[in-house]
Design a protein around this motif. Structure first.
Motif: not given
Length: 697
Positions: A327-355
């Protein structure tokens, strides 16, 4: 190899009468696609005379526009593909894009190759005008998470490091005139009660007038500035081989040192996590334990696995009794996709401001800066007439309204959701104040499309097996705004002679009699297993050859994944070495016809292996499949081996695994190409040629 500027005769359209020959490779009739000669499909071809309104995205429109400052890739090549330096030395490659250095272009492409895995064509409207946005249902994988964390390091973390070191320089008073000017401005603004207007006005000036940036914040190599004292320090790498990396490590090409730091940053996180999971506690180990010293550290597996992957790409409770494990492994892996999206959105926003602050051609330079300044200007004007008491009163009113108006807020949200379903997306920065400003990936695909629009595909980033030179990068100490003399700066950027002698002495100590390196018992054991594993890998691949001959498709897909030295060689920009259903051949991109196509044949079409006319005829005779580029619905990078097998093969053999590519058309037909040596370059050409609006998955 031909010199840059050599013109390839592109693969010609393949007669329908010869499509039958593809059956020699066992291609079913459902996998055969005839090229339509219809002109109804809007193709993003160099011959298109469409106006801007006919282009599916702003990226396509910019790629087909007539630019004032032109590089070699922005000059139309006519009816033939121009080779602008594929497989050539970087010094022999002309300036490719006007206003952009080749090294910066190759840095963008190199990072684009790591970021893009899987794209699908979409028909959904683009609120921001640019395609290649990350899909909401983006698939999660640990490798994607790694790529996103690496991008976070290269953009956000490195940027924050630079900001922190600028603050340290200001606070240190080692640059007295600059710090004094900032202190005087702050004091005057404080006395006049104009701190907020002064801050916002300074921000507007920095945005609108780029020459003000080096005046207020003079640049200095990141690794050369001490974050504690603000003074000069010796780079952690021992030598200042790069200006934009935290360690100052040497690099062969611009940006490689930061990319290597990002890779080690993620590997270090994995090593720490593995150390915690395995209960590493060296303080509790006995003082003398010869067995412990001879056994390899298992927590190094994370670092070794990362190195093996790079080489290939180039005491627990019983789980039956532990009911919390799954159950703990499933919960951790299930939350990884939104975490990955948040990290990607932060990087996207930083790149857009830089550009937006420092736009790259062909994107407009003034508009993004003026939009940002227009957002701040009203705030600066209001701050002139707003006292501290008024600000506190408004803040208190906002807290009260937010706390007590919950029913009203929910009714308002419900009304918005009914009448304007996309209102939340319209409020996103990429669709409002940063509309039309690209991320680095969107910038890169636009640059790739420029090359394709002019029949001049951009050459891939240069690569070499040689290590970077261990010498400092050119730097004039008089031009660096640091409180240090030229001699002090030169002493900091060069390798310390004492450390160099110590390193040479340690290397000499590690070498035994006869010039052979000394090995520990653990290294001998590890070497034995490594050799045994390498033999097992070769045996398994040999068995796959036998299974492939009797028709096993899985075995056919493994053929050629470890190319031999005599099989390697320069490919592109028209033909790429690759296999289809286990057979050796070439993937050909033909843009000579009105409808660009991608096909696979046993023979190349660009003159390799014989006269040009002869090879084109041989290529057409042995075609197995042909797909119009405009009909491609999906492109997916696939590994030549599974991820675990890749790590094992990379560790045991040190060889590069040749990966593959899946092509899916609009009818759902799938073609899987394997053992493609230049898979990234093929992928980049295919996504840049057509008029599709891509979405990253």
């Amino acid at each position: 190899m031909p010199m840059p500027g050599y013109v390839f005769r592109d693969g010609q359209p393949i007669p329908d009468s010869e499509q039958q020959d593809g059956g020699q490779l066992g291609t079913s009739s459902t996998n055969m696609t005839r090229v339509s000669t219809s002109t109804s499909s809007a193709m993003n071809t160099p011959t298109s005379s469409a106006t801007d309104g006919d282009h599916p995205t702003d990226s396509h429109a910019l790629a087909n526009a007539d630019h004032d400052n032109k590089g070699a890739a922005q000059v139309n090549g006519g009816d033939s593909i121009k080779n602008l330096g594929w497989n050539e030395h970087p010094k022999d490659v002309p300036d490719l894009v006007g206003g952009l250095d080749n090294e910066e272009l190759w840095t963008l492409i190199r990072r684009f190759n790591k970021q893009m895995y899987h794209v699908k064509a979409t028909t959904a409207p683009l609120l921001g005008g640019l395609d290649l946005n990350i899909a909401d249902e983006d698939e999660f994988s640990p490798d994607k998470l790694r790529a996103n964390v690496e991008r976070l390091y290269m953009t956000v973390i490195i940027g924050l490091m630079g900001f922190g070191k600028h603050i340290a320089r200001l606070r240190s008073w080692r640059e007295p005139r600059r710090t004094g000017a900032f202190a005087a401005a702050y004091a005057v603004a404080w006395v006049l009660n104009l701190l907020v207007p002064t801050f916002l006005t300074t921000l507007i000036v920095l945005i609108v007038y780029p020459p003000s940036r080096p005046i207020l914040f003079p640049p200095a190599p990141l690794a050369l500035v001490d974050s504690n004292t603000g003074g000069v320090q010796s780079p952690k790498a021992g030598v200042l081989g790069s200006h934009d990396s935290a360690t100052g490590a040497p690099e062969k090409h611009k940006g490689e040192a930061v990319e290597q730091e990002a890779s080690n940053f993620v590997s270090g996180i994995g090593s720490i996590a593995l150390s915690s999971a395995t209960g590493k506690h060296e303080q509790g180990d006995p003082d003398s334990d010869p067995l412990n010293k001879s056994v390899p550290d298992p927590t190094r597996l994370a670092m070794a696995g990362a190195d093996a992957k790079s080489s290939a790409q180039g005491g627990t409770p019983n789980e039956h009794h532990d009911k919390t494990k799954q159950p703990m492994e499933d919960a951790m892996w299930g939350k990884m996709r939104p975490v990955m999206h948040v990290i990607g959105d932060i990087s996207d926003g930083w790149e857009r401001f830089a550009n937006a602050l420092s736009p790259t051609a062909p994107f407009p330079k003034e508009r993004p800066r003026l939009v940002l300044a227009a957002v701040l200007a009203p705030a600066a004007a209001v701050s002139l007439i707003t006292t501290s008491a008024m600000f506190m009163k408004m803040a208190q009113l906002g807290v009260g309204v937010g706390f007590f108006s919950d029913p009203l807020v929910w009714r308002g949200l419900d009304w918005l959701n009914r009448n304007y379903p996309d209102w939340q997306k319209l409020l996103e920065l990429r669709n409002s104040i940063l509309k039309g400003v690209p991320t680095n990936a969107q910038l890169t695909i636009t640059l790739l499309r420029i090359g394709e629009a002019n029949r001049a595909p951009l050459p891939p980033p240069p690569s070499s097996d040689q290590p970077p030179p261990n010498k400092p990068k050119s730097l004039n100490g008089d031009d660096v705004a640091l409180d240090a003399s030229h001699d002090e700066i030169q002493g900091a950027i060069h390798e310390d002679p004492a450390e160099k002698e110590a390193a040479e002495a340690a290397a000499a100590t590690a070498v035994g009699a006869g010039g052979k390196p000394k090995h520990r018992h653990g290294a001998h054991i590890l070497g034995f297993f490594k050799g045994t594993t390498a033999t097992g890998v070769e045996t398994k691949l040999g068995v796959d050859k036998v299974r492939a001959k009797i028709g096993s498709m899985h075995a056919k897909n493994h053929l050629g994944v470890l190319p031999k030295e005599d099989e390697k060689g320069p490919t592109g920009p028209v033909d790429f070495k690759g296999r289809y259903q286990g057979h050796k051949g070439w993937v050909n991109i033909s843009t000579a016809a009105r409808v660009p196509c991608v096909s696979w044949s046993k023979a190349a079409s660009d003159g390799t292996g014989g006269a040009v006319e002869d090879t084109i005829e041989r290529h057409e005779k042995h075609v197995a499949f042909k797909v119009p580029v405009q009909e491609i619905q999906e492109l997916k990078k696939v590994g030549g081996l599974g991820w675990k097998a890749k790590i094992v093969v990379g560790w045991a053999t040190g060889k590069t695994v040749a990966d593959g590519l899946e092509i899916v058309d609009k009818a759902g037909n799938t073609w899987k190409l394997t053992a493609i040596q230049d898979r990234d370059e093929l992928f980049n050409r295919l996504i840049a040629i057509g008029g599709q609006k891509w979405e990253s998955w």
